[in-house]
Design a protein around this motif. Structure first.
Motif, PDB file in Angstrom:
ATOM      1  N   VAL A 155      46.369 -48.552 -49.838  1.00 18.55           N
ATOM      2  CA  VAL A 155      46.951 -48.765 -48.508  1.00 18.55           C
ATOM      3  C   VAL A 155      46.086 -49.712 -47.686  1.00 18.55           C
ATOM      4  O   VAL A 155      44.879 -49.801 -47.902  1.00 18.55           O
ATOM      5  CB  VAL A 155      47.109 -47.416 -47.747  1.00 18.55           C
ATOM      6  CG1 VAL A 155      48.029 -46.468 -48.507  1.00 18.55           C
ATOM      7  CG2 VAL A 155      45.762 -46.764 -47.479  1.00 18.55           C
ATOM      8  N   PRO A 156      46.684 -50.428 -46.744  1.00 18.20           N
ATOM      9  CA  PRO A 156      45.892 -51.280 -45.856  1.00 18.20           C
ATOM     10  C   PRO A 156      45.154 -50.437 -44.815  1.00 18.20           C
ATOM     11  O   PRO A 156      45.552 -49.300 -44.536  1.00 18.20           O
ATOM     12  CB  PRO A 156      46.939 -52.172 -45.187  1.00 18.20           C
ATOM     13  CG  PRO A 156      48.197 -51.370 -45.213  1.00 18.20           C
ATOM     14  CD  PRO A 156      48.129 -50.504 -46.436  1.00 18.20           C
ATOM     15  N   SER A 157      44.118 -50.998 -44.237  1.00 14.84           N
ATOM     16  CA  SER A 157      43.311 -50.245 -43.268  1.00 14.84           C
ATOM     17  C   SER A 157      44.143 -49.800 -42.073  1.00 14.84           C
ATOM     18  O   SER A 157      43.861 -48.775 -41.456  1.00 14.84           O
ATOM     19  CB  SER A 157      42.100 -51.074 -42.811  1.00 14.84           C
ATOM     20  OG  SER A 157      42.484 -52.387 -42.489  1.00 14.84           O
ATOM     21  N   ARG A 158      45.211 -50.529 -41.743  1.00 11.60           N
ATOM     22  CA  ARG A 158      46.016 -50.147 -40.575  1.00 11.60           C
ATOM     23  C   ARG A 158      46.938 -48.957 -40.860  1.00 11.60           C
ATOM     24  O   ARG A 158      47.597 -48.451 -39.955  1.00 11.60           O
ATOM     25  CB  ARG A 158      46.852 -51.325 -40.072  1.00 11.60           C
ATOM     26  CG  ARG A 158      47.978 -51.719 -40.996  1.00 11.60           C
ATOM     27  CD  ARG A 158      49.013 -52.559 -40.264  1.00 11.60           C
ATOM     28  NE  ARG A 158      49.616 -51.830 -39.156  1.00 11.60           N
ATOM     29  CZ  ARG A 158      50.553 -52.299 -38.357  1.00 11.60           C
ATOM     30  NH1 ARG A 158      50.997 -53.518 -38.518  1.00 11.60           N
ATOM     31  NH2 ARG A 158      51.047 -51.585 -37.378  1.00 11.60           N
ATOM     32  N   CYS A 159      47.002 -48.501 -42.106  1.00  8.03           N
ATOM     33  CA  CYS A 159      47.820 -47.327 -42.461  1.00  8.03           C
ATOM     34  C   CYS A 159      47.421 -46.135 -41.580  1.00  8.03           C
ATOM     35  O   CYS A 159      46.241 -45.886 -41.357  1.00  8.03           O
ATOM     36  CB  CYS A 159      47.576 -47.012 -43.936  1.00  8.03           C
ATOM     37  SG  CYS A 159      48.213 -45.421 -44.474  1.00  8.03           S
ATOM     38  N   PRO A 160      48.412 -45.384 -41.072  1.00  8.54           N
ATOM     39  CA  PRO A 160      48.082 -44.253 -40.183  1.00  8.54           C
ATOM     40  C   PRO A 160      47.175 -43.214 -40.845  1.00  8.54           C
ATOM     41  O   PRO A 160      47.265 -42.964 -42.043  1.00  8.54           O
ATOM     42  CB  PRO A 160      49.458 -43.635 -39.895  1.00  8.54           C
ATOM     43  CG  PRO A 160      50.434 -44.739 -40.112  1.00  8.54           C
ATOM     44  CD  PRO A 160      49.858 -45.584 -41.204  1.00  8.54           C
ATOM     45  N   PHE A 161      46.309 -42.610 -40.026  1.00  6.00           N
ATOM     46  CA  PHE A 161      45.400 -41.562 -40.497  1.00  6.00           C
ATOM     47  C   PHE A 161      46.163 -40.444 -41.193  1.00  6.00           C
ATOM     48  O   PHE A 161      45.727 -39.907 -42.215  1.00  6.00           O
ATOM     49  CB  PHE A 161      44.605 -40.990 -39.310  1.00  6.00           C
ATOM     50  CG  PHE A 161      43.865 -39.728 -39.660  1.00  6.00           C
ATOM     51  CD1 PHE A 161      42.694 -39.771 -40.407  1.00  6.00           C
ATOM     52  CD2 PHE A 161      44.351 -38.483 -39.267  1.00  6.00           C
ATOM     53  CE1 PHE A 161      42.020 -38.609 -40.758  1.00  6.00           C
ATOM     54  CE2 PHE A 161      43.686 -37.321 -39.607  1.00  6.00           C
ATOM     55  CZ  PHE A 161      42.526 -37.380 -40.363  1.00  6.00           C
ATOM     56  N   LEU A 162      47.311 -40.077 -40.639  1.00  4.74           N
ATOM     57  CA  LEU A 162      48.110 -38.973 -41.201  1.00  4.74           C
ATOM     58  C   LEU A 162      48.417 -39.209 -42.679  1.00  4.74           C
ATOM     59  O   LEU A 162      48.263 -38.309 -43.511  1.00  4.74           O
ATOM     60  CB  LEU A 162      49.404 -38.833 -40.393  1.00  4.74           C
ATOM     61  CG  LEU A 162      50.373 -37.704 -40.762  1.00  4.74           C
ATOM     62  CD1 LEU A 162      51.133 -37.232 -39.533  1.00  4.74           C
ATOM     63  CD2 LEU A 162      51.361 -38.138 -41.825  1.00  4.74           C
ATOM     64  N   ASN A 163      48.844 -40.432 -43.028  1.00  3.27           N
ATOM     65  CA  ASN A 163      49.166 -40.729 -44.427  1.00  3.27           C
ATOM     66  C   ASN A 163      47.916 -40.664 -45.301  1.00  3.27           C
ATOM     67  O   ASN A 163      47.933 -40.080 -46.389  1.00  3.27           O
ATOM     68  CB  ASN A 163      49.782 -42.127 -44.560  1.00  3.27           C
ATOM     69  CG  ASN A 163      51.112 -42.281 -43.857  1.00  3.27           C
ATOM     70  OD1 ASN A 163      51.333 -43.268 -43.158  1.00  3.27           O
ATOM     71  ND2 ASN A 163      52.026 -41.336 -44.019  1.00  3.27           N
ATOM     72  N   LYS A 164      46.826 -41.267 -44.800  1.00  2.00           N
ATOM     73  CA  LYS A 164      45.577 -41.276 -45.578  1.00  2.00           C
ATOM     74  C   LYS A 164      45.107 -39.843 -45.828  1.00  2.00           C
ATOM     75  O   LYS A 164      44.721 -39.487 -46.939  1.00  2.00           O
ATOM     76  CB  LYS A 164      44.488 -42.042 -44.824  1.00  2.00           C
ATOM     77  CG  LYS A 164      44.750 -43.533 -44.672  1.00  2.00           C
ATOM     78  CD  LYS A 164      43.681 -44.145 -43.764  1.00  2.00           C
ATOM     79  CE  LYS A 164      43.951 -45.609 -43.483  1.00  2.00           C
ATOM     80  NZ  LYS A 164      43.157 -46.105 -42.332  1.00  2.00           N
ATOM     81  N   ALA A 165      45.147 -39.044 -44.789  1.00  2.00           N
ATOM     82  CA  ALA A 165      44.681 -37.660 -44.902  1.00  2.00           C
ATOM     83  C   ALA A 165      45.520 -36.892 -45.924  1.00  2.00           C
ATOM     84  O   ALA A 165      44.977 -36.160 -46.764  1.00  2.00           O
ATOM     85  CB  ALA A 165      44.751 -36.973 -43.537  1.00  2.00           C
ATOM     86  N   MET A 166      46.835 -37.067 -45.873  1.00  5.43           N
ATOM     87  CA  MET A 166      47.701 -36.280 -46.753  1.00  5.43           C
ATOM     88  C   MET A 166      47.625 -36.739 -48.213  1.00  5.43           C
ATOM     89  O   MET A 166      47.831 -35.950 -49.125  1.00  5.43           O
ATOM     90  CB  MET A 166      49.139 -36.280 -46.241  1.00  5.43           C
ATOM     91  CG  MET A 166      49.332 -35.520 -44.931  1.00  5.43           C
ATOM     92  SD  MET A 166      48.583 -33.862 -44.888  1.00  5.43           S
ATOM     93  CE  MET A 166      49.600 -33.003 -46.091  1.00  5.43           C
ATOM     94  N   VAL A 167      47.322 -38.025 -48.443  1.00  6.57           N
ATOM     95  CA  VAL A 167      47.062 -38.470 -49.826  1.00  6.57           C
ATOM     96  C   VAL A 167      45.900 -37.661 -50.377  1.00  6.57           C
ATOM     97  O   VAL A 167      45.952 -37.117 -51.487  1.00  6.57           O
ATOM     98  CB  VAL A 167      46.758 -39.984 -49.887  1.00  6.57           C
ATOM     99  CG1 VAL A 167      46.216 -40.360 -51.266  1.00  6.57           C
ATOM    100  CG2 VAL A 167      48.014 -40.796 -49.592  1.00  6.57           C
ATOM    101  N   ASN A 168      44.844 -37.542 -49.588  1.00  6.78           N
ATOM    102  CA  ASN A 168      43.670 -36.754 -50.004  1.00  6.78           C
ATOM    103  C   ASN A 168      44.028 -35.280 -50.190  1.00  6.78           C
ATOM    104  O   ASN A 168      43.626 -34.650 -51.161  1.00  6.78           O
ATOM    105  CB  ASN A 168      42.540 -36.874 -48.981  1.00  6.78           C
ATOM    106  CG  ASN A 168      41.907 -38.251 -48.987  1.00  6.78           C
ATOM    107  OD1 ASN A 168      41.482 -38.743 -47.953  1.00  6.78           O
ATOM    108  ND2 ASN A 168      41.839 -38.888 -50.136  1.00  6.78           N
ATOM    109  N   VAL A 169      44.794 -34.738 -49.249  1.00  3.41           N
ATOM    110  CA  VAL A 169      45.157 -33.317 -49.317  1.00  3.41           C
ATOM    111  C   VAL A 169      45.942 -33.021 -50.602  1.00  3.41           C
ATOM    112  O   VAL A 169      45.749 -31.976 -51.224  1.00  3.41           O
ATOM    113  CB  VAL A 169      45.976 -32.903 -48.070  1.00  3.41           C
ATOM    114  CG1 VAL A 169      46.615 -31.527 -48.254  1.00  3.41           C
ATOM    115  CG2 VAL A 169      45.084 -32.914 -46.832  1.00  3.41           C
TER     116      VAL A 169
END
Ligand SMILES: [Zn+2]
Length: 388
Positions: A155-169
């Motif tokens: 994902v690009p750095s501008r991707c929302p935190f919510l998406n990044k967090a849930m990928v990890n979750v």
């Protein structure tokens, strides 16, 4: 949790499809392709799943995989919410919003990854990967986890935190690339080849949108006259047109609704090409829209999307970010919650109505691809900019 348990029921012994699936075909040259192909072997264009209209009696019957080869978190069966105040404003008979934000991870992407991950598993994949503006990576991670395999999202750095967090979750590997979506596409696969791609343009992702079209028809007594969809990669437009055509062939619908692509004007390659009557989109050099999920400057299924819009008698509409945000806030007051992505459909349908695209008898469906609350920060900052 034993992550192999849920995937254990999914067959890994060659591609299993239902009787309704005839195979894949090319959106550009029309050649048939094996079910394992992901781009046309002859011309490199996007492939789609061909369904046999004679074997399709309902939306469920057009599912590509038999039950034992399915990966599901109960995606689909989303509500079609009537918005009479918007119908009055536009001067049309009926407006309804198909709220794809109610899917398991809050986006339409779930329909796509349910099928693309199932297809990957049948090919023997133990890890899938996709570049994404955010929601796709989240959905891919969720469906891979459900099936008991690994995933990676780029994902690009501008991707929302919510998406990044849930990928990890969901246990997915996440790669954040400095820059915008095209930088993520460029980095996708570099130095890491150990995965099966479920990137945009994948035929079974597009088939997820075909299922959406059939479900839309099943939800109603009559066929809608027009569908307005906020698009990024263009694959949903292709799948919608395929689904509506299939329904006509199967006797489930009177005609293919006009399909309208709505995009932010700061990144509108598909909408601009459709409006100009061009055969394919021109990539956008400097995309800059606040609507991150739709900031796709060089859409994977762009040319096929233009063909789909043209075949339906539809068009493209590009709208300013400011109008999109206001339309989202207005939409939340009179209908289901929409964010900036869904607000693009609301702003788009307003602009189309101003241009005389609709008759007083028209029934118009808007697709809300992403849960409004996923984009709350954008709507809140818009209100703050207005001094609220
Ligand atoms: Zn081809």
């Amino acid at each position: 949790m034993d992550r192999t348990t849920l995937g254990a029921g999914v067959r890994r012994t060659g591609m299993q499809t239902t009787a309704a699936v005839r195979g894949l075909s090319c959106t550009a040259c029309g050649e048939s392709a094996a079910l394992s192909e992901r781009r046309c072997p002859d011309c490199g264009a996007v492939l789609v799943v061909d369904f046999d209209a004679d074997a399709v009696e309902s939306a469920a019957a057009a599912h590509p995989f038999p039950a034992e080869a399915t990966v599901s978190i109960d995606e689909g069966a989303t509500p079609l919410v009537a918005v009479p105040e918007l119908a009055d404003e536009l001067g049309v008979e009926r407006v309804a919003i198909k709220d794809e934000g109610r899917n398991p991870t809050g986006s339409l992407a779930d329909r796509k990854f349910a099928l693309a991950v199932a297809a990957a598993i049948q090919e023997g994949a133990d890890r899938v990967g996709t570049p994404s503006t955010g929601n796709g990576a989240q959905s891919a991670a969720a469906y891979a986890a459900r099936a008991g395999i690994d995933s990676k999202g780029v994902v690009p750095s501008r991707c929302p935190f919510l998406n990044k967090a849930m990928v990890n979750v969901h246990g997915g590997d996440m790669y954040v690339v400095e820059g915008r979506y095209e930088d993520a596409v460029e980095a996708f696969g570099e130095g890491d080849e150990a995965f099966t791609s479920v990137a945009p343009g994948h035929p079974f992702r597009t088939a997820g949108a075909t299922a959406l079209a059939l479900e839309l028809l099943a939800d109603r007594e009559s066929t809608p006259d027009a569908v307005v969809h906020p698009t990024g990669h263009g694959e949903t437009l292709v799948g919608l047109q395929r689904g509506f055509s299939l329904a006509v062939d199967a006797g489930l619908a009177d005609a293919v609704p006009r399909i309208y692509a709505a995009q932010p004007d700061a990144c509108a390659p598909i909408a601009a090409a459709a409006a100009d009557g061009a055969a394919e989109p021109v990539p956008v050099d400097h995309p800059d829209t606040i609507v991150g999920p739709l900031e796709v400057p060089d859409p994977a299924a762009g040319r096929a999307a233009i063909d789909a819009i043209d075949a339906s008698g539809g068009d493209g509409v590009a709208v300013e970010d400011k109008r999109i945000l206001q339309a989202a806030v207005d939409g939340c007051e009179i209908g289901p919650e929409v964010g900036a992505t869904g607000g693009t459909a609301v702003a788009g349908v307003r602009a189309l109505a101003d241009d005389g695209a609709f008759d007083a008898e028209d029934e118009v469906v808007l697709v809300n691809p992403v849960a409004g609350s996923k984009e709350a920060d954008l709507l809140r900052s818009h209100l703050m900019s207005l001094g609220m």
